[in-house]
Scaffold this motif. Sequence first.
Motif, mmCIF file in Angstrom:
data_model
loop_
_atom_site.group_PDB
_atom_site.id
_atom_site.type_symbol
_atom_site.label_atom_id
_atom_site.label_comp_id
_atom_site.label_asym_id
_atom_site.label_seq_id
_atom_site.Cartn_x
_atom_site.Cartn_y
_atom_site.Cartn_z
ATOM 1 N N THR A 103 72.625 -60.923 37.651
ATOM 2 C CA THR A 103 72.330 -60.760 36.228
ATOM 3 C C THR A 103 72.529 -62.103 35.558
ATOM 4 O O THR A 103 73.602 -62.713 35.682
ATOM 5 C CB THR A 103 73.244 -59.712 35.578
ATOM 6 O OG1 THR A 103 73.121 -58.470 36.294
ATOM 7 C CG2 THR A 103 72.870 -59.498 34.130
ATOM 8 N N THR A 104 71.519 -62.594 34.849
ATOM 9 C CA THR A 104 71.585 -63.939 34.291
ATOM 10 C C THR A 104 72.778 -64.104 33.365
ATOM 11 O O THR A 104 73.521 -65.080 33.475
ATOM 12 C CB THR A 104 70.287 -64.257 33.533
ATOM 13 O OG1 THR A 104 69.174 -64.053 34.406
ATOM 14 C CG2 THR A 104 70.279 -65.687 33.050
ATOM 15 N N ALA A 105 72.982 -63.172 32.451
ATOM 16 C CA ALA A 105 74.124 -63.259 31.531
ATOM 17 C C ALA A 105 74.616 -61.860 31.213
ATOM 18 O O ALA A 105 73.820 -60.978 30.864
ATOM 19 C CB ALA A 105 73.737 -63.994 30.254
ATOM 20 N N THR A 106 75.917 -61.659 31.351
ATOM 21 C CA THR A 106 76.566 -60.410 30.969
ATOM 22 C C THR A 106 77.454 -60.705 29.773
ATOM 23 O O THR A 106 78.346 -61.557 29.849
ATOM 24 C CB THR A 106 77.402 -59.851 32.125
ATOM 25 O OG1 THR A 106 76.569 -59.702 33.284
ATOM 26 C CG2 THR A 106 77.992 -58.508 31.754
ATOM 27 N N ILE A 107 77.204 -60.017 28.666
ATOM 28 C CA ILE A 107 77.851 -60.330 27.394
ATOM 29 C C ILE A 107 78.782 -59.193 26.997
ATOM 30 O O ILE A 107 78.412 -58.013 27.110
ATOM 31 C CB ILE A 107 76.798 -60.556 26.297
ATOM 32 C CG1 ILE A 107 75.777 -61.612 26.758
ATOM 33 C CG2 ILE A 107 77.446 -60.982 24.990
ATOM 34 C CD1 ILE A 107 74.567 -61.718 25.864
ATOM 35 N N ALA A 108 79.970 -59.554 26.536
ATOM 36 C CA ALA A 108 80.936 -58.567 26.047
ATOM 37 C C ALA A 108 81.592 -59.120 24.796
ATOM 38 O O ALA A 108 82.057 -60.265 24.795
ATOM 39 C CB ALA A 108 81.983 -58.255 27.110
ATOM 40 N N VAL A 109 81.621 -58.321 23.738
ATOM 41 C CA VAL A 109 82.307 -58.691 22.502
ATOM 42 C C VAL A 109 83.676 -58.036 22.528
ATOM 43 O O VAL A 109 83.785 -56.810 22.527
ATOM 44 C CB VAL A 109 81.506 -58.249 21.259
ATOM 45 C CG1 VAL A 109 82.216 -58.683 19.989
ATOM 46 C CG2 VAL A 109 80.100 -58.819 21.305
ATOM 47 N N VAL A 110 84.733 -58.852 22.579
ATOM 48 C CA VAL A 110 86.107 -58.379 22.757
ATOM 49 C C VAL A 110 86.907 -58.709 21.511
ATOM 50 O O VAL A 110 86.883 -59.851 21.032
ATOM 51 C CB VAL A 110 86.751 -59.041 23.995
ATOM 52 C CG1 VAL A 110 88.163 -58.517 24.212
ATOM 53 C CG2 VAL A 110 85.904 -58.795 25.235
ATOM 54 N N THR A 111 87.632 -57.718 20.970
ATOM 55 C CA THR A 111 88.483 -57.951 19.804
ATOM 56 C C THR A 111 89.821 -58.528 20.249
ATOM 57 O O THR A 111 90.155 -58.541 21.438
ATOM 58 C CB THR A 111 88.721 -56.648 19.031
ATOM 59 O OG1 THR A 111 89.495 -55.762 19.856
ATOM 60 C CG2 THR A 111 87.404 -55.971 18.687
ATOM 61 N N VAL A 164 85.763 -62.165 19.900
ATOM 62 C CA VAL A 164 85.050 -63.277 20.522
ATOM 63 C C VAL A 164 83.904 -62.688 21.335
ATOM 64 O O VAL A 164 83.915 -61.514 21.715
ATOM 65 C CB VAL A 164 85.970 -64.113 21.438
ATOM 66 C CG1 VAL A 164 87.091 -64.754 20.658
ATOM 67 C CG2 VAL A 164 86.517 -63.266 22.580
ATOM 68 N N THR A 165 82.914 -63.529 21.611
ATOM 69 C CA THR A 165 81.767 -63.128 22.424
ATOM 70 C C THR A 165 81.887 -63.826 23.770
ATOM 71 O O THR A 165 81.775 -65.048 23.850
ATOM 72 C CB THR A 165 80.450 -63.514 21.740
ATOM 73 O OG1 THR A 165 80.402 -62.914 20.448
ATOM 74 C CG2 THR A 165 79.259 -63.041 22.562
ATOM 75 N N ALA A 166 82.145 -63.052 24.809
ATOM 76 C CA ALA A 166 82.341 -63.590 26.155
ATOM 77 C C ALA A 166 81.060 -63.466 26.957
ATOM 78 O O ALA A 166 80.354 -62.456 26.871
ATOM 79 C CB ALA A 166 83.482 -62.865 26.863
ATOM 80 N N VAL A 167 80.770 -64.492 27.759
ATOM 81 C CA VAL A 167 79.542 -64.528 28.551
ATOM 82 C C VAL A 167 79.901 -64.842 29.994
ATOM 83 O O VAL A 167 80.571 -65.847 30.272
ATOM 84 C CB VAL A 167 78.557 -65.587 28.016
ATOM 85 C CG1 VAL A 167 77.263 -65.543 28.820
ATOM 86 C CG2 VAL A 167 78.286 -65.373 26.543
ATOM 87 N N ASP A 168 79.464 -63.982 30.897
ATOM 88 C CA ASP A 168 79.605 -64.219 32.332
ATOM 89 C C ASP A 168 78.222 -64.538 32.891
ATOM 90 O O ASP A 168 77.318 -63.695 32.843
ATOM 91 C CB ASP A 168 80.194 -62.998 33.033
ATOM 92 C CG ASP A 168 80.358 -63.221 34.526
ATOM 93 O OD1 ASP A 168 81.344 -63.852 34.928
ATOM 94 O OD2 ASP A 168 79.470 -62.777 35.294
ATOM 95 N N LEU A 169 78.038 -65.767 33.392
ATOM 96 C CA LEU A 169 76.765 -66.199 33.960
ATOM 97 C C LEU A 169 76.767 -65.916 35.451
ATOM 98 O O LEU A 169 77.645 -66.396 36.181
ATOM 99 C CB LEU A 169 76.554 -67.693 33.697
ATOM 100 C CG LEU A 169 76.565 -68.115 32.232
ATOM 101 C CD1 LEU A 169 76.431 -69.623 32.104
ATOM 102 C CD2 LEU A 169 75.440 -67.432 31.466
ATOM 103 N N THR A 223 89.869 -54.472 22.511
ATOM 104 C CA THR A 223 88.830 -53.450 22.467
ATOM 105 C C THR A 223 87.459 -54.097 22.664
ATOM 106 O O THR A 223 87.143 -55.091 22.018
ATOM 107 C CB THR A 223 88.849 -52.710 21.122
ATOM 108 O OG1 THR A 223 90.149 -52.158 20.922
ATOM 109 C CG2 THR A 223 87.810 -51.593 21.097
ATOM 110 N N VAL A 224 86.665 -53.524 23.547
ATOM 111 C CA VAL A 224 85.307 -54.003 23.787
ATOM 112 C C VAL A 224 84.377 -53.224 22.869
ATOM 113 O O VAL A 224 84.193 -52.016 23.040
ATOM 114 C CB VAL A 224 84.902 -53.824 25.258
ATOM 115 C CG1 VAL A 224 83.485 -54.334 25.486
ATOM 116 C CG2 VAL A 224 85.871 -54.553 26.173
#
Length: 456
Positions: free
Chosen positions: A223-231, A214-219, A235-236
């Motif tokens: 920082t306007t948007a911090t994005i992390a792709v988590v399995t 999934v693609t997680a977004v912290d607004l 695993t990031v």
Amino acid sequence: MKAPTKVIRTDKWQLNPTPDQKVLLGETVNVYRHACQYLVGIIHTHWAELGELTADQMTPAVEKLMHQTAKRPNVKYPQFNKAFYKFPSYLRRAAISFSAGQVSSFVTRYRDWQSGNRKRRDAKPPRLNADTGCYPSLYKGQCYKLHGYDQVEIKVFNGSDWVWTTIQVTSLRERHLVASNKIMSPSLVLNERGYYLSVPFACKPEKRKPEANVTAVDLGINTTATIAVVTHSGTVIHREFVHPGRDIDRRDKRLKSVSTRASKTMGKGGRLHKGFCSKTYEKCRRINHQIGHIVSKRIVEIAEQFNSVRVAWPTALAIVFENLKGWKPKGGKKRSNLRQRFHGWLKAKIRNFTEMKWAELGGKVIEVVAAYTSKLAYDGSGKVRRSSKNYSLATFPSAKRFNADLNGAYNIGARGVFKLVRRNSNEGRSSKRFGRPPRSWVCLCDLWTNGSSRLA
């Protein structure tokens, strides 16, 4: 298996008419608006019998009142054909549909007002406004003809007759290149910015098979948007910070000038007049609109990059946000600009733009509980301690120092995985184990320790 969901999206095709063609386009829009005003009066007069009809029944019923034909020479309102000579039939039906919507909306609002459903006790009744800034809908073959994508032929009114004129198309987007997209009837729009066609597309996105992530977004504020792709295994595989600082500085510089001008205008006391710095605020709103599109576009690009496989599958990949609906900012210290920075936080705009873009590609956007996403360490060591000098820096109980926004993105991604896979999850309920946080406060470490067995 359900059929693909239809998504409607609109492109703007910029037109480059000659001076003579600008006059023709303006005359066409004016005569269409006058026809709508005329039809609003007819439909409202006969709403008692027209209001019970369906949309398909409305058009022929209204035409029986005002449109003369060889088989129907006598109508109640023959003035329409005289006032709007050779008015195209497709434009007439579009005007009837629009006018019926205007009358229906007015009648509904007026009945609500009569029943006492009002914002204020002294609220005035709604008025039927027939003078609306509507634009004509153009039907293919009858009102417009495409010659490739460089020219469009439009039927226009020259003051006495309806004629065809060919206009250059100078710019357009990419939706017409997608084979599954279907062009619907465009609208001819004229405003202070120019002349263009508003072209809606019926998009049929294919369902996505997730590549176990999934693609997680912290607004955030810093920082306007911090994005992390988590399995799904925790695993990031990708992380990125998106912060269009140049646009944010342009916006903040303009907002700062407002307070300076206000102090020079009213001094220590007094009141500002209505509309003070309205153009500056409008410019800032447009900058915010641009920032929202820039950030949401990058979020969707990352989700598309790491999930490029498209096949029919019942489970759709998701972009995960925090549920920040109803969240209200708290003021900072005295003389702090924290409250002003929160007002520039585009949490809803970015989320909505991302959902619109991602739905067009067949994905979905989900929201998770926002509580303790940044306060809990992703490794399960406990609550983090934020630095007073650098709030974006978090210190874990294990003395590890980490970016607070990135830590929140990891936890958001973990909660998104649980919400996707465990449809009947206990999100929102308290844990039965003493001393444990609610089960909705999932951290990234829960994907490590529980593995696929807990997700099953």
